[in-house]
Design a protein around this motif. Structure first.
Motif, PDB file in Angstrom:
ATOM      1  N   ASP A 154       9.149  -1.884   8.857  1.00 29.90           N
ATOM      2  CA  ASP A 154       7.617  -2.001   9.118  1.00 29.90           C
ATOM      3  C   ASP A 154       7.075  -1.099   7.930  1.00 29.90           C
ATOM      4  O   ASP A 154       6.086  -1.534   7.432  1.00 29.90           O
ATOM      5  CB  ASP A 154       7.348  -1.613  10.417  1.00 29.90           C
ATOM      6  N   MET A 155       7.615  -0.117   7.421  1.00 38.90           N
ATOM      7  CA  MET A 155       7.194   0.845   6.455  1.00 38.90           C
ATOM      8  C   MET A 155       7.237   0.114   5.225  1.00 38.90           C
ATOM      9  O   MET A 155       6.257   0.129   4.319  1.00 38.90           O
ATOM     10  CB  MET A 155       8.143   2.091   6.479  1.00 38.90           C
ATOM     11  N   ILE A 156       8.148  -0.625   4.818  1.00 40.18           N
ATOM     12  CA  ILE A 156       8.336  -1.405   3.774  1.00 40.18           C
ATOM     13  C   ILE A 156       7.346  -2.499   3.587  1.00 40.18           C
ATOM     14  O   ILE A 156       6.645  -2.661   2.480  1.00 40.18           O
ATOM     15  CB  ILE A 156       9.935  -2.089   3.480  1.00 40.18           C
ATOM     16  N   ASP A 157       7.009  -3.114   4.675  1.00 43.81           N
ATOM     17  CA  ASP A 157       5.854  -4.126   4.762  1.00 43.81           C
ATOM     18  C   ASP A 157       4.426  -3.487   4.552  1.00 43.81           C
ATOM     19  O   ASP A 157       3.676  -4.255   4.385  1.00 43.81           O
ATOM     20  CB  ASP A 157       5.893  -4.942   6.233  1.00 43.81           C
ATOM     21  N   GLU A 158       4.544  -2.318   4.777  1.00 40.62           N
ATOM     22  CA  GLU A 158       3.065  -1.780   4.623  1.00 40.62           C
ATOM     23  C   GLU A 158       2.706  -1.514   3.129  1.00 40.62           C
ATOM     24  O   GLU A 158       1.428  -1.221   2.721  1.00 40.62           O
ATOM     25  CB  GLU A 158       2.789  -0.448   5.453  1.00 40.62           C
ATOM     26  N   LEU A 159       3.715  -1.588   2.371  1.00 40.61           N
ATOM     27  CA  LEU A 159       3.500  -1.299   1.188  1.00 40.61           C
ATOM     28  C   LEU A 159       2.864  -2.494   0.074  1.00 40.61           C
ATOM     29  O   LEU A 159       3.162  -3.409   0.344  1.00 40.61           O
ATOM     30  CB  LEU A 159       4.940  -1.039   0.183  1.00 40.61           C
ATOM     31  N   VAL A 160       1.776  -2.057  -0.752  1.00 38.90           N
ATOM     32  CA  VAL A 160       1.260  -2.864  -1.703  1.00 38.90           C
ATOM     33  C   VAL A 160       2.556  -3.609  -2.364  1.00 38.90           C
ATOM     34  O   VAL A 160       2.278  -4.721  -2.564  1.00 38.90           O
ATOM     35  CB  VAL A 160       0.368  -2.223  -2.668  1.00 38.90           C
TER      36      VAL A 160
END
Length: 223
Positions: A154-160
């Motif tokens: 989920d953290m990775i998916d939050e990145l631009v």
């Protein structure tokens, strides 16, 4: 793991600040891959028999955090020039250790994984756009440590920068393996507890099917 951590601390001796080589040995305990290399003391001869070219040479000192700015990194060394460049690094940093490593090749962006300690909430793990432009991009996501692999996904998916994991322009990156690494770093922070003040893996890159930590910094909490 407690026994392995104890052994790692014993290798530090009286050092209060781990250098890059020390820090890489720490993250290796958590199955985080680092380039093959060795740390050479001020009086050691260059020995690269068990390391494949190309090579990178780095000054290896806990007192030098920004190596590039001090001309403390030499890239793209082959067997013909490594000896001369090793002597050059010795001349620049006569009292410091020198780290010689296999230079990883990679295609795709650099990432950063870090640990910061909040006085109230404790350790938090971070992932974001890495490399020398980390402070300019400011593309990061955070979770409290420890975090699961799914939390890290989920953290990775939050990145631009997250669309780069969708075969962007032919670049193939393994998102789940990066998430596993983030989770492992968060476990490291939880295991070290109050001893750990900060940790930075920057950059970490995808090379030959694995995420490789090219530079690692560890800072202990003040006693």
């Amino acid at each position: 793991m407690e026994k392995k951590l104890k052994c790692w601390f014993e290798t530090l001796g009286d050092k209060e600040k781990p250098d890059e080589f020390d820090a890489k040995q720490l993250v290796k305990l958590y199955s985080i891959k680092v380039p093959k290399g060795k740390r050479l003391g001020p009086k050691d001869e260059l020995n690269i028999d068990d390391i494949k070219p190309p090579y990178v040479l780095k000054v290896c000192s806990s007192n030098i955090l920004h190596k590039t700015e001090l001309k403390g990194v030499l890239l793209n060394n082959d067997k013909e020039c490594i000896q001369d460049n090793f002597k050059l690094m010795r001349a620049r940093f006569p009292k410091e250790n020198i780290l010689v490593e296999n230079q990883s090749t990679y295609r795709g962006p650099e990432f950063i994984i870090g640990i910061i300690k909040d006085p109230a909430l404790g350790h938090a793990v971070m992932v974001g756009a890495g490399g020398v432009l980390t402070e300019i991009y400011k593309d990061t996501a955070f979770r409290l440590a420890p975090c699961s692999v799914n939390d890290a996904m989920d953290m990775i998916d939050e990145l631009v920068l997250s669309p780069v994991f969708d075969d962007f322009r032919g670049i193939s990156l393994d998102k789940r393996k990066l998430a596993q690494t983030i989770s492992q770093v968060s476990t490291l922070a939880d295991d070290l507890g109050d001893k750990l003040s900060q940790l930075d893996i920057n950059p970490i890159v995808f090379s030959d099917g694995e995420w490789i930590a090219l530079d690692v910094k560890v800072m202990f909490a003040e006693k």
